[in-house]
Scaffold this motif. Structure first.
Motif, short mmCIF file in Angstrom:
data_model
loop_
_atom_site.label_atom_id
_atom_site.label_comp_id
_atom_site.label_asym_id
_atom_site.label_seq_id
_atom_site.Cartn_x
_atom_site.Cartn_y
_atom_site.Cartn_z
N GLU B 33 0.80 -1.23 0.00
CA GLU B 33 0.00 0.00 0.00
C GLU B 33 0.83 1.28 0.00
N ASP B 34 2.10 1.17 0.33
CA ASP B 34 2.96 2.36 0.23
C ASP B 34 4.42 1.92 0.12
N GLY B 35 5.32 2.90 0.01
CA GLY B 35 6.72 2.60 -0.18
C GLY B 35 7.32 1.77 0.95
N VAL B 36 6.90 2.08 2.19
CA VAL B 36 7.44 1.35 3.33
C VAL B 36 7.06 -0.12 3.24
N GLU B 37 5.77 -0.36 3.04
CA GLU B 37 5.33 -1.75 2.94
C GLU B 37 5.98 -2.43 1.74
N GLY B 38 6.15 -1.66 0.67
CA GLY B 38 6.78 -2.20 -0.53
C GLY B 38 8.17 -2.74 -0.22
N LEU B 39 8.94 -1.95 0.55
CA LEU B 39 10.30 -2.40 0.88
C LEU B 39 10.24 -3.57 1.86
N ASN B 46 9.86 -11.26 -3.91
CA ASN B 46 10.83 -11.68 -4.91
C ASN B 46 10.33 -11.41 -6.33
N PRO B 47 10.04 -10.13 -6.65
CA PRO B 47 9.38 -9.83 -7.91
C PRO B 47 10.30 -9.88 -9.13
N ASP B 48 9.70 -10.18 -10.28
CA ASP B 48 10.41 -10.06 -11.56
C ASP B 48 10.32 -8.64 -12.08
N VAL B 49 9.28 -7.93 -11.64
CA VAL B 49 9.09 -6.55 -12.07
C VAL B 49 8.24 -5.84 -11.00
N ILE B 50 8.50 -4.52 -10.84
CA ILE B 50 7.76 -3.75 -9.84
C ILE B 50 7.00 -2.63 -10.54
N VAL B 51 5.77 -2.40 -10.12
CA VAL B 51 4.99 -1.26 -10.62
C VAL B 51 4.68 -0.39 -9.41
N THR B 52 5.10 0.87 -9.44
CA THR B 52 4.86 1.71 -8.26
C THR B 52 4.28 3.06 -8.61
N ASP B 53 3.48 3.57 -7.67
CA ASP B 53 2.93 4.91 -7.77
C ASP B 53 3.99 5.88 -7.26
N ILE B 54 3.82 7.18 -7.53
CA ILE B 54 4.76 8.16 -6.98
C ILE B 54 4.26 8.70 -5.65
N ASN B 55 3.05 9.27 -5.68
CA ASN B 55 2.54 9.92 -4.47
C ASN B 55 1.93 8.91 -3.52
N ARG B 58 3.84 7.90 3.90
CA ARG B 58 4.99 7.26 4.56
C ARG B 58 6.26 7.29 3.71
N LEU B 59 6.22 6.72 2.54
CA LEU B 59 7.40 6.76 1.66
C LEU B 59 6.92 6.81 0.22
N ASP B 60 7.32 7.88 -0.46
CA ASP B 60 6.80 8.01 -1.83
C ASP B 60 7.56 7.12 -2.82
N GLY B 61 7.14 7.21 -4.06
CA GLY B 61 7.70 6.34 -5.08
C GLY B 61 9.19 6.54 -5.29
N PHE B 62 9.63 7.84 -5.25
CA PHE B 62 11.08 8.08 -5.47
C PHE B 62 11.89 7.36 -4.39
N GLY B 63 11.44 7.55 -3.13
CA GLY B 63 12.15 6.92 -2.01
C GLY B 63 12.13 5.40 -2.13
N VAL B 81 6.97 3.11 -13.26
CA VAL B 81 6.32 4.12 -12.42
C VAL B 81 4.97 4.49 -13.01
N LEU B 82 3.97 4.57 -12.13
CA LEU B 82 2.67 5.08 -12.56
C LEU B 82 2.66 6.58 -12.36
N THR B 83 2.52 7.34 -13.43
CA THR B 83 2.44 8.80 -13.28
C THR B 83 1.08 9.26 -13.77
N THR B 84 0.56 10.28 -13.10
CA THR B 84 -0.77 10.75 -13.48
C THR B 84 -0.77 11.46 -14.81
N GLU B 85 0.30 12.16 -15.12
CA GLU B 85 0.34 12.86 -16.39
C GLU B 85 1.71 12.61 -17.01
N SER B 86 1.78 12.77 -18.28
CA SER B 86 3.08 12.53 -18.92
C SER B 86 3.98 13.74 -18.63
N ASP B 87 4.23 13.89 -17.35
CA ASP B 87 4.95 15.04 -16.83
C ASP B 87 6.46 14.76 -16.92
#
Lengths: 762, 121
Positions: B33-39, B46-55, B58-63, B81-87
């Motif tokens: 549910e967030d960066g902390v839990e992700g880590l 043991n993933p082959d690939v990770i998909v993460t949100d930025i915002n 607790r810990l954002d996507g960059f962290g 990375v999931l980004t809301t806009e092609s920013d």
């Protein structure tokens, strides 16, 4: 691929060619004088002859040969394809079709007819009228005295074309025709630290087209200086693709900051042969040149008649080779390139041949029907299963976590899409059925001495194969009826100020999820006075009955109704329009007629696109759920006590708009209950039954209308009298689909089965 | 062998959509549910690939991405990375943090699967 498979393909090809032949002849019949049309007709007969020669189908070969000779006269403008000539040719096409079918299924053909046509064709080729041939006594096995050179091999342009076996695997257009790009890709070390991978990028690149890769390892340092996590290689890629530079760059989208990338469109430099994935096919090139002589040399090459047979044999052999080659090409894709080493003179012809092959080849696969059927069954299961799942979730109301609900919605969406896609696999154009009809029209026109033109529209309208298969019979009968009863004789037409030639128009189109087929004739229309009188004579209607025009027209669908003064063996054949109506209804369809005296009649059939599902009225009878096919129901009504009349021990009638209609208690007939229900407590479904009589089926309540997946009861259990099939409802329960006709027959006292008692129950 | 995907996102809707899409495409999906839990679940997942949100709280996507790249075992695992806009700016930051690629929200299932296929062997 064994010989039998090749033969099977040959017969398939014959069918295509026969269709081409007929289409072309009909075009000529309509005054089309495009040389290409004539050529197409000639080619069709020619390739049937060539293939038949390879399989030793002598009858087919000899008939096709005579036919071809006459067509060659048309092709060389020695014979004007007027109506008389085309009449002979269309009949010849029919005989050719018969001979093909006989060769395939071992049947026999009408020998007299084919001999007669051979004579007529020969007469035409000799510049005589076909009637002359009919008058002459038949010479025994007349040798074909060819008054013109037989078509030479190279007229057909037997052009062996080199093709690559690699091409069989891919769908891309031939590489040599595609733009080539030079791509230089130099990853930076960062590319790897971000989880990208040069190998994967190159893999994606290779999916765009044909690729050859060169790895430049010059940047690789000696081992002691090498950083195992750094990037040292430069990849030089040449890629032939039609996807464009944008697509190439988008492959590197994620890596664009972490590599040097250079994409350039290669100049028109020809690709080196050794880079082409071509396995040279062992062809004797001198033979290529010979096969590709300019056609003019054929003329100088005139051979004496006695040598011609020998050459014909050689021609067929060559044609066979060419056919097999064409099959191979069609099975694969257009050839990559005409033989490089062929002479200039032949290359144009080869390009033409290649283009022709290209236009003819659409990528298709053949699948056994039972595989598709299995898939359709599974999809049916899936639809039911999905409905059950949704229902149980709703019933348990777990306050559905959004993931379950989302999953269910997705599942429903997917299930629907799968169902549509699977149905689309079985969908086929109605064209073959429509094409068969033009022959029927010709035959009936001949028998009745009428002059008829068949116009078809919407041949590419698609419908499920099972529907197509069942459509031919009622359609054939209706066409016969239209020509025999609908259209007038030429004399009568002229007298009525019409053209001597009648028109029958057959059209198909999609309308709101169904296929609508219309058959219109511009004949005399329905003679309402006659129909009315006949109906009165047959006690179908009362002498003073007040019927609308439409009601009178629809009387012709009653059993045993024929207005032809004498039973002709054409439309008659012991089959009336009532049978047509039954068979359309059996397909879940409806048929209507509208007629305008002096202007003709239009029969309109509306059919479901598939037989796997059915629109049903879901009803309750004695606490059982049943499904009544919607097409059988005319209307539903709530009986008033005053409208119910009893007579006899247990018979009851309901009065509907001044006529009486027998009430049929479905619960009693099916033995769901012993005593009769009170009609006032239930609902009456007015149905049309066999013989056109109406009955009111009594059910307890209507639950609603629903599309249900049909499951065969015979296949899964056994035949149950009065029941047509079964379905599975959303709650997982089995519901039986009523066989309305059987229920009605049973109500007439023909019991469904012995143990069902129809005796009065007190 | 099914490929294993770790998804990190604080929005339940997005998590569900990812779950359905990925499972339909035949992936095994582990969710955080967030960066902390992700880590926290990284090793177990043991993933082959990770998909993460930025915002995320607790810990954002960059962290989260930096954290994954510091882990020797997972420093080369592809991360989308999931980004809301092609920013461009956000993309750049994600890249600098070590992201492999990105997916623009609202994501189209086909595009998501395509992107995953692109970065995994």
């Amino acid at each position: 691929m064994d010989m039998n498979e090749i033969k099977e393909i040959f017969f398939q090809e014959c069918e295509e060619q026969l269709a081409e032949l007929e289409t072309g002849l009909l075009k000529l019949n309509d005054g089309d004088r495009d040389p290409e049309t004539v050529n197409a007709v000639f080619r069709a007969v020619h390739s049937i002859k060539g293939g038949a020669g390879a399989f030793g189908l002598d009858d087919l070969v000899s008939f096709a040969h005579v036919f071809e000779t006459t067509l060659d006269c048309v092709r060389s403008n020695k014979l004007e394809p007027n109506q008389d000539v085309l009449k002979v040719m269309l009949r010849s096409a029919d005989v050719l079709a018969d001979l093909t079918n006989a060769a395939r299924d071992g049947g026999t053909v009408d020998e007299a007819r084919s001999r007669q046509l051979i004579k007529e064709l020969e007469a035409l080729a000799n510049g005589e009228s076909p009637q002359a041939a009919a008058a002459e006594p038949a010479p025994k096995a007349a040798p074909v005295v060819a008054t013109m050179p037989a078509p030479a091999a190279n007229d057909e342009g037997f052009q062996p074309v080199a093709f690559s076996f690699d091409d069989f695997e891919t769908e891309e257009p031939a590489a040599c025709d595609l733009p080539a790009y030079d791509i230089v890709f130099k990853p930076k070390s960062d590319l790897y630290s971000k989880g990208n991978d040069a190998t994967l990028l190159l893999r994606d690149l290779s999916r765009l087209g044909q690729m050859s890769i060169h790895c430049d390892m010059d940047g690789l340092p000696t081992l002691d200086r090498m950083n195992p996590e750094a990037a040292y290689f430069t990849w030089k890629v040449s890629l032939k693709t039609d996807k464009g530079e944008e697509a190439i760059r988008s492959v590197f989208e994620f890596a664009e900051w972490d590599c040097d990338l250079d994409v350039t469109l290669a100049g028109d430099t020809p690709v080196a042969t050794d880079e082409l994935p071509m396995q040279p096919v062992p062809f004797d090139l001198s033979m290529l040149d010979e096969g590709a002589q300019a056609p003019t040399s054929a003329a100088q090459d005139q051979i004496a008649a006695q040598e011609r047979d020998a050459r014909d044999a050689a021609v067929s052999a060559a044609e066979t080779a060419s056919n097999v080659l064409q099959m191979a090409q069609t099975a694969a894709r257009p050839p990559a390139e005409a033989g490089r080493n062929a002479t200039t003179a032949s290359s144009a012809a080869q390009t033409a041949a290649a283009q022709q092959a290209a236009s003819a080849a659409t990528p298709t696969i053949r699948v056994d029907l039972d595989r598709v059927d299995r898939l359709i069954n599974l999809v049916g299961e899936l639809v039911i299963n999905q409905a059950m799942l949704s229902q149980s979730v709703i019933e348990n109301d777990t306050n559905g976590t959004s993931s379950i609900n989302m999953g269910l919605e997705e599942l429903q969406q997917l299930t629907r899409e799968i169902q549509d896609s699977v149905m689309a696999i079985r969908a086929q154009p109605v064209k073959p059925v429509f094409q068969r009809m033009s022959r029927i029209v010709r035959e009936i026109a001949d028998m009745t001495g009428k002059s008829v033109r068949l116009v078809t529209e919407g041949e590419n309208t698609e419908v499920d194969k099972t529907v197509i298969d069942k459509l031919a019979e009622p359609l054939t009968h209706m066409i016969r009826n239209a020509v025999d009863h609908g259209l007038e004789t030429p004399e009568k037409r002229l007298a009525a100020g019409k053209s001597a030639e009648g028109t029958v128009r057959l059209t198909a189109k999609h309308r709101s999820g169904r296929i609508v087929i219309e058959l219109a004739d511009d004949g005399a229309g329905i003679n309402r006075e006659k129909v009315r009188q006949k109906a009165i004579d047959n006690d179908l209607i009362a002498a003073d009955a007040n019927l609308s025009d439409e009601e009178i027209d629809n009387l012709i669908f009653h059993a045993g109704f024929s207005t032809a003064d004498k039973i002709s063996d054409i439309s008659g054949r012991g089959v009336g329009m009532d049978v047509v109506k039954r068979s359309i209804q059996a397909l879940g369809g409806r048929i209507n007629i509208s007629s305008k005296p002096g202007h003709g009649s239009i029969f309109t059939m509306s059919l479901p696109l598939t037989l796997a599902v059915l629109d049903g009225m879901v009803v309750t009878v004695a606490n059982q759920t049943l499904v009544v096919p919607l097409t059988a129901i005319v209307e539903t009504l709530q009986p008033e006590a005053s409208a119910i009349h009893s007579f006899g021990a247990s018979q009851r009638l309901i009065s509907i708009r001044n006529s009486f209609c027998p009430l049929v208690d479905v619960g009693r007939i099916l033995n769901f209950r012993g005593i009769q229900a009170n009609p006032v407590d239930g609902v009456a479904l007015l149905v049309e039954s066999e013989g056109g009589g109406q009955r009111a089926l009594m059910v307890d309540a209507i639950q609603g209308q629903r599309q249900v997946v049909i499951k065969s009861l015979e296949a899964n259990y056994t035949h149950v009298p009065g029941i047509a099939a079964a379905t599975i409802l959303g709650d997982g329960r089995v519901a039986l689909i009523l066989d309305v006709d059987a229920i009605v027959s049973a109500s007439r006292g023909q019991s469904l089965k012995p143990e069902i008692s129809l005796a009065a129950a007190g | 062998m099914k490929k294993r995907v770790l998804t990190v996102d604080d929005s339940r809707t997005i998590r569900n959509m990812l779950l359905v899409t990925l499972n339909n495409a035949g992936f095994e999906t582990i969710q955080a549910e967030d960066g902390v839990e992700g880590l926290e679940v990284l090793e177990a997942a043991n993933p082959d690939v990770i998909v993460t949100d930025i915002n995320m709280p607790r810990l954002d996507g960059f962290g989260f991405i930096e954290g994954v790249r510091k882990n020797d075992r997972y420093r080369a695992v592809p991360i989308l990375v999931l980004t809301t806009e092609s920013d461009a700016e956000k993309k750049n930051r994600a890249r600098q943090a070590g992201a492999t690629g990105w997916i623009v929200k609202p994501f189209d299932p086909t595009k998501l699967i395509d992107a995953i296929e692109r970065v995994t062997a």
